[in-house]
Scaffold this active site. Structure first.
Site, PDB file in Angstrom:
ATOM      1  N   TYR A  88     -47.007  -9.225  13.150  1.00 40.07           N
ATOM      2  CA  TYR A  88     -46.459  -8.441  12.041  1.00 40.07           C
ATOM      3  C   TYR A  88     -45.810  -9.353  10.999  1.00 40.07           C
ATOM      4  O   TYR A  88     -46.108  -9.270   9.797  1.00 40.07           O
ATOM      5  CB  TYR A  88     -45.427  -7.411  12.521  1.00 40.07           C
ATOM      6  N   CYS A 143     -44.144  15.012   0.533  1.00 38.12           N
ATOM      7  CA  CYS A 143     -45.022  13.890   0.900  1.00 38.12           C
ATOM      8  C   CYS A 143     -46.226  13.844  -0.041  1.00 38.12           C
ATOM      9  O   CYS A 143     -46.882  14.872  -0.260  1.00 38.12           O
ATOM     10  CB  CYS A 143     -45.497  14.045   2.345  1.00 38.12           C
ATOM     11  N   ASP A 153     -46.308  -1.887  11.023  1.00 35.44           N
ATOM     12  CA  ASP A 153     -45.051  -1.724  11.734  1.00 35.44           C
ATOM     13  C   ASP A 153     -44.991  -0.302  12.287  1.00 35.44           C
ATOM     14  O   ASP A 153     -45.959   0.468  12.178  1.00 35.44           O
ATOM     15  CB  ASP A 153     -43.851  -2.051  10.839  1.00 35.44           C
ATOM     16  N   CYS A 205     -42.097  10.328   6.084  1.00 38.15           N
ATOM     17  CA  CYS A 205     -42.771  10.661   7.349  1.00 38.15           C
ATOM     18  C   CYS A 205     -41.977  10.064   8.511  1.00 38.15           C
ATOM     19  O   CYS A 205     -42.467   9.240   9.277  1.00 38.15           O
ATOM     20  CB  CYS A 205     -44.204  10.138   7.337  1.00 38.15           C
ATOM     21  N   CYS A 245     -53.135  15.655   5.205  1.00 41.94           N
ATOM     22  CA  CYS A 245     -52.579  15.231   6.497  1.00 41.94           C
ATOM     23  C   CYS A 245     -53.179  16.044   7.641  1.00 41.94           C
ATOM     24  O   CYS A 245     -53.019  17.281   7.703  1.00 41.94           O
ATOM     25  CB  CYS A 245     -51.061  15.387   6.488  1.00 41.94           C
ATOM     26  N   GLU A 275     -37.562 -10.868   6.715  1.00 47.26           N
ATOM     27  CA  GLU A 275     -38.374 -10.286   7.788  1.00 47.26           C
ATOM     28  C   GLU A 275     -37.745 -10.539   9.156  1.00 47.26           C
ATOM     29  O   GLU A 275     -37.756  -9.662  10.025  1.00 47.26           O
ATOM     30  CB  GLU A 275     -39.799 -10.830   7.735  1.00 47.26           C
ATOM     31  N   CYS A 317     -42.407  16.946   4.791  1.00 42.92           N
ATOM     32  CA  CYS A 317     -43.782  17.195   4.375  1.00 42.92           C
ATOM     33  C   CYS A 317     -43.867  17.839   2.994  1.00 42.92           C
ATOM     34  O   CYS A 317     -44.857  17.657   2.279  1.00 42.92           O
ATOM     35  CB  CYS A 317     -44.495  18.069   5.405  1.00 42.92           C
TER      36      CYS A 317
END
Length: 286
Positions: free
Chosen positions: A115, A197, A133, A187, A203, A32, A194
């Site tokens: 985060y 997706c 995030d 995305c 959406c 991380e 799309c």
């Protein structure tokens, strides 16, 4: 949207080291730190090197912080290496050498923010927490709010929005990871796909025919080329590769703008990333 994202992630999610079942909480914390502002492809080889050399917090805590800075190499933002070393020391001193599992304890570690604390709690320990995030914020902005862009972050608001979307505790780690992966792969900011997706049908942005973003936009990072950040990087590169003290005259050759070089050296000293050994010599922290 929750089950659709989880199902998609199970089949389409990338096979990354930190997603392996035997990956340690310490490995999750290191990954991380490295993934902040650095692409996955550059992190993976350095992560393996770092964990091979320092497989536990105790191993890193026993080494000089300068060794961590040198091993950080070209990952950028080398203060992260100092924070990670300070994390290791704190984990050894306060948590018996074990990475803590709850958010409040994780937030007490140097360099760990909202985060990172939640990402470790969720991905290393299976916690029921919202992880937010840039990628997740973009998916929520488009799918749930009908906005083209996520705008500037707000920690409290963003966490509340993601928390409201979490499924049951046993499914929330996969949902968090799936949302993040969807924003990273499908995305995306500039070229959303799309047509493939898994949540395109519901959406709000797509169903509104992709309206342009109105309202405040997120801050755009300043250009790296010719910046003070690049000057700092040039100084750090010489010191990392030298494995000894480096004189001012040697550093003079690494950057043409002497005023900018002076600011870079001064900033690195203030950040604890380099040390003044004598009147004209510098080294990484001992």
């Amino acid at each position: 949207m929750q089950q659709e994202i989880i199902d998609w992630f199970e089949t389409e999610g990338r096979d990354l080291p930190w997603r392996q079942p035997d990956f340690t909480p310490w490995g999750s914390l290191v990954s991380e730190f490295m993934l902040q502002q650095t692409p996955v492809a550059r992190v993976i080889p350095k992560l393996d090197e770092f964990l091979t050399r320092w497989p536990t917090p105790a191993a890193l805590a026993a080494s000089p912080s300068g060794d961590a800075v040198r091993a950080w190499a070209n990952l950028g933002y080398p203060r992260r290496a100092l924070w990670l070393h300070a994390c290791a020391v704190t984990i050894v001193d306060k948590f018996n050498g074990e990475v803590p599992s709850n958010v409040d304890d994780l937030l007490s570690l140097p360099g760990v923010g909202p985060y990172t604390a939640r990402a470790i709690a969720v991905f290393a320990f299976g916690g029921h927490e919202p992880v937010v995030d840039t990628n997740i914020r973009r998916v929520i902005a488009r799918h749930n709010q009908g906005n083209a862009d996520q705008g500037p972050p707000s920690t409290k608001r963003d966490l509340e929005v993601m928390a409201a979307l979490l499924p049951s505790p046993e499914l929330s780690p996969a949902f968090n990871a799936g949302m993040m992966e969807l924003g990273a792969l499908i995305c995306t900011a500039r070229n959303p796909q799309c047509e493939i997706c898994p949540i395109a049908r519901t959406c709000a942005w797509k169903n509104a025919s992709y309206p342009e973003h109105v309202g405040p936009k997120k801050t755009v990072q300043k250009k790296y080329e010719g910046s003070d950040r690049q000057a700092r990087g040039a100084v750090m590169k010489i010191l990392r590769e030298a494995h000894r003290t480096v004189t001012t005259s040697e550093l003079d050759d690494c950057w043409p703008d002497k005023a900018q070089l002076g600011r870079a050296i001064s900033g690195l000293l203030n950040d604890g990333l380099i040390e003044l050994v004598a009147d004209d010599s510098y080294q990484l922290p001992a």
